[in-house]
Structure formats: C-alpha cells, structure tokens
Design a protein around this motif. Structure first.
Motif, mmCIF file in Angstrom:
data_model
loop_
_atom_site.group_PDB
_atom_site.id
_atom_site.type_symbol
_atom_site.label_atom_id
_atom_site.label_comp_id
_atom_site.label_asym_id
_atom_site.label_seq_id
_atom_site.Cartn_x
_atom_site.Cartn_y
_atom_site.Cartn_z
ATOM 1 N N GLU A 69 1.164 7.810 13.928
ATOM 2 C CA GLU A 69 -0.078 7.947 13.168
ATOM 3 C C GLU A 69 -0.242 6.912 12.057
ATOM 4 O O GLU A 69 -1.222 6.949 11.319
ATOM 5 C CB GLU A 69 -0.228 9.363 12.600
ATOM 6 N N GLU A 70 0.674 5.978 11.934
ATOM 7 C CA GLU A 70 0.495 4.907 10.954
ATOM 8 C C GLU A 70 -0.401 3.808 11.519
ATOM 9 O O GLU A 70 -0.567 3.689 12.733
ATOM 10 C CB GLU A 70 1.846 4.314 10.548
ATOM 11 N N VAL A 71 -0.975 3.011 10.630
ATOM 12 C CA VAL A 71 -1.749 1.835 11.021
ATOM 13 C C VAL A 71 -0.999 0.617 10.514
ATOM 14 O O VAL A 71 -0.805 0.440 9.300
ATOM 15 C CB VAL A 71 -3.175 1.869 10.453
ATOM 16 N N VAL A 72 -0.562 -0.224 11.451
ATOM 17 C CA VAL A 72 0.220 -1.418 11.139
ATOM 18 C C VAL A 72 -0.686 -2.639 11.227
ATOM 19 O O VAL A 72 -1.512 -2.735 12.139
ATOM 20 C CB VAL A 72 1.405 -1.542 12.122
ATOM 21 N N THR A 73 -0.554 -3.571 10.290
ATOM 22 C CA THR A 73 -1.424 -4.756 10.284
ATOM 23 C C THR A 73 -0.673 -6.066 10.500
ATOM 24 O O THR A 73 -1.300 -7.107 10.673
ATOM 25 C CB THR A 73 -2.202 -4.838 8.970
ATOM 26 N N LYS A 74 0.665 -6.019 10.478
ATOM 27 C CA LYS A 74 1.430 -7.240 10.732
ATOM 28 C C LYS A 74 2.725 -6.883 11.433
ATOM 29 O O LYS A 74 3.492 -6.049 10.962
ATOM 30 C CB LYS A 74 1.742 -7.981 9.433
ATOM 31 N N VAL A 75 2.960 -7.527 12.592
ATOM 32 C CA VAL A 75 4.155 -7.271 13.397
ATOM 33 C C VAL A 75 4.842 -8.595 13.693
ATOM 34 O O VAL A 75 4.194 -9.557 14.125
ATOM 35 C CB VAL A 75 3.793 -6.573 14.722
ATOM 36 N N GLU A 114 3.977 -5.001 7.867
ATOM 37 C CA GLU A 114 2.967 -4.536 6.915
ATOM 38 C C GLU A 114 2.298 -3.287 7.487
ATOM 39 O O GLU A 114 1.846 -3.287 8.626
ATOM 40 C CB GLU A 114 1.922 -5.616 6.647
ATOM 41 N N VAL A 115 2.277 -2.224 6.680
ATOM 42 C CA VAL A 115 1.702 -0.949 7.097
ATOM 43 C C VAL A 115 0.538 -0.615 6.173
ATOM 44 O O VAL A 115 0.721 -0.446 4.974
ATOM 45 C CB VAL A 115 2.759 0.180 7.061
ATOM 46 N N LEU A 116 -0.668 -0.527 6.759
ATOM 47 C CA LEU A 116 -1.868 -0.254 5.975
ATOM 48 C C LEU A 116 -1.986 1.238 5.655
ATOM 49 O O LEU A 116 -2.233 1.626 4.513
ATOM 50 C CB LEU A 116 -3.108 -0.723 6.750
ATOM 51 N N VAL A 117 -1.827 2.070 6.671
ATOM 52 C CA VAL A 117 -1.895 3.519 6.496
ATOM 53 C C VAL A 117 -0.519 4.096 6.815
ATOM 54 O O VAL A 117 -0.028 3.959 7.933
ATOM 55 C CB VAL A 117 -2.959 4.153 7.418
ATOM 56 N N PHE A 135 5.285 11.358 6.401
ATOM 57 C CA PHE A 135 6.711 11.564 6.631
ATOM 58 C C PHE A 135 7.537 10.300 6.379
ATOM 59 O O PHE A 135 8.740 10.291 6.608
ATOM 60 C CB PHE A 135 6.953 12.050 8.064
ATOM 61 N N ARG A 136 6.906 9.231 5.899
ATOM 62 C CA ARG A 136 7.638 7.996 5.596
ATOM 63 C C ARG A 136 8.363 8.140 4.267
ATOM 64 O O ARG A 136 7.808 8.648 3.293
ATOM 65 C CB ARG A 136 6.685 6.798 5.554
ATOM 66 N N VAL A 137 9.608 7.680 4.246
ATOM 67 C CA VAL A 137 10.403 7.674 3.019
ATOM 68 C C VAL A 137 11.009 6.286 2.837
ATOM 69 O O VAL A 137 11.062 5.486 3.779
ATOM 70 C CB VAL A 137 11.525 8.736 3.053
ATOM 71 N N GLN A 138 11.483 6.017 1.634
ATOM 72 C CA GLN A 138 12.110 4.741 1.338
ATOM 73 C C GLN A 138 13.518 4.720 1.934
ATOM 74 O O GLN A 138 14.322 5.617 1.681
ATOM 75 C CB GLN A 138 12.196 4.534 -0.178
ATOM 76 N N PRO A 139 13.845 3.715 2.765
ATOM 77 C CA PRO A 139 15.198 3.659 3.330
ATOM 78 C C PRO A 139 16.234 3.358 2.259
ATOM 79 O O PRO A 139 15.946 2.661 1.285
ATOM 80 C CB PRO A 139 15.109 2.521 4.353
ATOM 81 N N LYS A 140 17.446 3.872 2.445
ATOM 82 C CA LYS A 140 18.509 3.636 1.475
ATOM 83 C C LYS A 140 19.074 2.230 1.598
ATOM 84 O O LYS A 140 19.524 1.654 0.616
ATOM 85 C CB LYS A 140 19.644 4.650 1.678
ATOM 86 N N ASP A 141 19.066 1.671 2.816
ATOM 87 C CA ASP A 141 19.687 0.373 3.061
ATOM 88 C C ASP A 141 18.643 -0.654 3.476
ATOM 89 O O ASP A 141 17.783 -0.364 4.304
ATOM 90 C CB ASP A 141 20.732 0.484 4.174
#
Length: 424
Positions: free
Chosen positions: A55-61, A77-80, A84-90
């Motif tokens: 369900e995310e919208v990605v603008t650069k791959v 780059e993720v626009l939307v 459930f996205r969290v900041q990765p630890k690594d």
C-alpha cells in the motif's frame, strides 16, 4: 539504500557500473513468497521491490535486475508510507534482514498470509485452520542469531580491514560498524578479530570470510576461513534442550534461534503425546539428532543423516542423551534419506526436516506406498513443503499447522505440518 555511515569507507577510485533508476509513482500491492513486494509499472511490467511495503507509493527505484517481463529493484524514495513502516535499526538492513522496516507486530501476520497463499497455489485450502504462532513473549526480534558469517572489506580511505556484508542483489560488499541480528558477543568477538588483523597489517584478500557462533551462555567459537585452504576445526560449543546437552561445531548443523526452536520441539512432542503413544519413530534428515532425541523417551528411534560431520556429532549426542533415553532403542544411520527407504514402516511416526529443496520424490513415493501412520513435517521453505504435502493428501489429512518465526526481521519462516493417515 541509504548507507551514510559507510560512505567514507568506499574506495575513491572504485569502478561504478551505471545505475538505472525508475522514477514514476508505483503503488505497491502486497508481499510475495521470497519477501519482496510486487507492483505494476506504467508499461505493464511487474516489479519486485525490496525496501517497500504493501500500500505504499514509491517514486524512485534503483534497478538491480531487468528482464523482458519483470524488473527487480530497491525502493529509494517513498511518497506515501505504510502505517506499519518503522525505522530500521541497521543501515545495512537490506543485506541481512530486509523486514526491519516492518512493524514487528505486523510481521507474523504477513508471514501467515504468505504461508496460506503458498498452500493455495498448490490447491491446498487452509481456511479451516488457524495458523498458530509462538507467544509474543518468546519473540526475539534482535540479537537472536547464534551464528553469523561476515565478509571482509579493505578500505583505501583508511587503509584498514572492516567487517562487511554483501549487498542484496549484487556482489558488492557493504562495510559495517553495527549489526543487530546476532548475539552481541558475536559482534564483539568479530570486531576484536578485525582489530588484530589490522594491527598485524594483514591482507583482506587472504580471507574468504569470518564465521562465529555462540551458545546461550554467550561463549563464542569460530574464526577466519582462508581462501584456497581447508576450513579449520573450531572448538565445539554446548547447549541444552529438554535436559539433553548437545555438542556441535560452529560451522556444523545446529539451529540459529534456540528459544523459538525449543517451542517447535515442544509442539512436536505434544503432537506425539496427544494420541496413542508412538513406539516407533523415524527421524529423516536428522542433523545432529535434536528432534528425534527430544521426543525419544520410550521409543524405538531411527535417526538418518547423510552429512558425515553431522552424523559424527549425532553419535556423540546419542551417548550424552543415554541417561534420559535409556528406555529407547536408538539406531543411527549414515545415509541419504532417499537411500534409507527400507526403514519406513507402517506403524510409525516419521519426522522430516529436509533442506530447502524439500523431500526427494523417492521419499514421498515411499510414504504413499508404505503409509506410516503419521508424518511430522518441519520446513524452512513452505513452498517445497506445500508441493510435497499436495502429493500426500490422497492418503493423508492435515491435522495441525503451526508457524514459527525462527528468523525475525527477515522474510523466512519455519512451518510445521502434521499429517495423519486417513481412516485410522
């Protein structure tokens, strides 16, 4: 992929291949088996993504592979963003554990969905089953790995060797200063070894990798693998499961996540105890014997393993377990499972925990011919497991399915399926 902490370690004169980017709005659909997400490009091609959630919208791959019918890439780059996205630890998470960006409470439900989809693709309907997962209290999302293998990377920027992982989808090495999956004692020891190499002015090209393992007490063993040299023998480690002390080599066969593995063993033991007590147990692909020995208390037990080093360790574990399994008749067999078909009997509980490729056709055909009364199938690859089970359903019915998160923060999952012979 964001690698800010590693920028200073990259060779200044390294040859860079041209990087291809896709810059359009891409609506991500869902996870697929293997752990990537899938979407459709404006030109109709399917794209498989790392670093993006449903369900995310990605603008650069950043494209890592391009074929006539599909593309693979890494979302940069993720626009939307997903809730459930969290900041990765690594910062190296894509190399080791690409699901670090997914909320941990959501991880297991997504894995259960993938299992159901995999079985559906093999025309096995799991809608009537409630796939259980281990209690959240037992989840160890980080620092759970008791084994880790690192690459070595030489930086011209500081003229030093660094720990590294291979970038997903390429042979490029990513130098690291931090990693969160392994037991902290492993990373600590790895950094000590790298410091020693740098103090001696060693050449990183001399080494293939650095492998380290620790037991539940935090004792570490392992070391460096040199190129074009036989692997050295490392000091063995010991761990306890169900009152039995197992001895194993750091580069041998032993489970990565012991607390969750213990829960899987408990489930297998409960399965064996829930009905008429099995008196005859066959453990195929037995490794060092942990499954068979855990349930062998009053049984006739046959353990079949093809790897000589694992078999030798199994023999030692059988001796160690003798005080607990003294009422059992234990028969170790050094052979491939497909070459030990004569040990399959009708009045038998068979345990299989095969490699990712699943059971060989000869094994499945022998099950259908001899028809042992129950089959307990533990698998690290639900796709090959579902393939094998589909072939068995003419004679067997599924009575239990349970998923175990042996590898948190990654797409991998262990799945347990119990089959009973029909009309018993």
């Amino acid at each position: 992929m964001n690698n800010k902490e590693n920028t200073s370690l990259k060779p200044k004169n390294a040859r860079q291949k041209p990087i291809n980017y896709i810059t359009e709005q891409i609506k991500v659909e869902k996870f697929i088996p293997g752990g990537q997400t899938i979407a459709t490009l404006e030109n109709g091609k399917k794209i498989f993504l790392w670093g993006a959630l449903p369900e995310e919208v990605v603008t650069k791959v950043r494209v890592t592979k391009e074929k006539s019918s599909f593309v693979e890439g890494i979302a940069e780059e993720v626009l939307v963003k997903s809730k459930f996205r969290v900041q990765p630890k690594d910062e190296c998470y894509l190399a080791t554990s690409p699901w670090q960006i997914l909320d941990y409470s959501r991880e297991m439900s997504e894995k259960v969905k993938l299992i159901k989809e995999i079985f559906r693709q093999h025309e096995i309907d799991l809608s009537t089953f409630e796939l259980n997962s281990q209690d959240q209290d037992f989840d160890l999302p980080y620092s759970y790995r008791n084994k880790m293998e690192y690459a070595l990377y030489y930086s011209h920027a500081d003229s030093k060797i660094h720990l590294a992982f291979h970038e997903r989808g390429s042979h490029r090495k990513i130098p690291i200063t931090k990693s969160s999956l392994e037991h902290p004692k492993i990373l600590e020891k790895a950094q000590e070894i790298i410091a020693e190499l740098n103090a001696k002015g060693e050449d990183a090209r001399k080494y293939q990798s650095l492998l380290l393992r620790c037991n539940q007490k935090g004792e570490v063993s392992g070391g460096l693998f040199e190129n074009h040299r036989p692997h050295p023998k490392f000091a063995k480690l010991k761990d306890q499961l169900f009152g039995i002390t197992y001895s194993y080599s750091p580069n041998g066969f032993f489970q990565i996540n012991l607390p969750v593995y213990a829960k899987a063993l408990t489930s297998i033991l409960n399965t064996c105890e829930s009905g008429p007590q099995p008196t005859n147990v066959l453990d195929l692909y037995s490794g060092v014997g942990t499954i068979g020995l855990s349930i062998a208390r009053e049984h006739q037990l046959t353990l079949v393993e093809c790897d000589k080093s694992a078999y030798d360790e199994m023999l030692e574990n059988v001796k160690t377990a003798s005080s607990i399994t003294q009422n059992s008749q234990i028969k170790p067999i050094l052979a491939k499972s497909e070459d030990a078909l004569e040990y399959i009997e009708p009045d038998q509980t068979v345990i299989v925990d095969p490699p990712r490729a699943g059971c060989r056709p000869e094994v499945i055909n022998k099950f259908l011919e001899i028809q042992p009364k129950s089959i307990i199938y533990l698998s690290c690859n639900p796709a090959t497991q579902a393939r094998d089970i589909k072939l068995l359903l003419d004679k067997y019915q599924i009575t239990k399915i349970e998923a175990f998160n042996f590898f948190p923060r990654t797409p991998h999952i262990e799945n347990l399926v119990v089959l009973k012979l029909k009309n018993i």
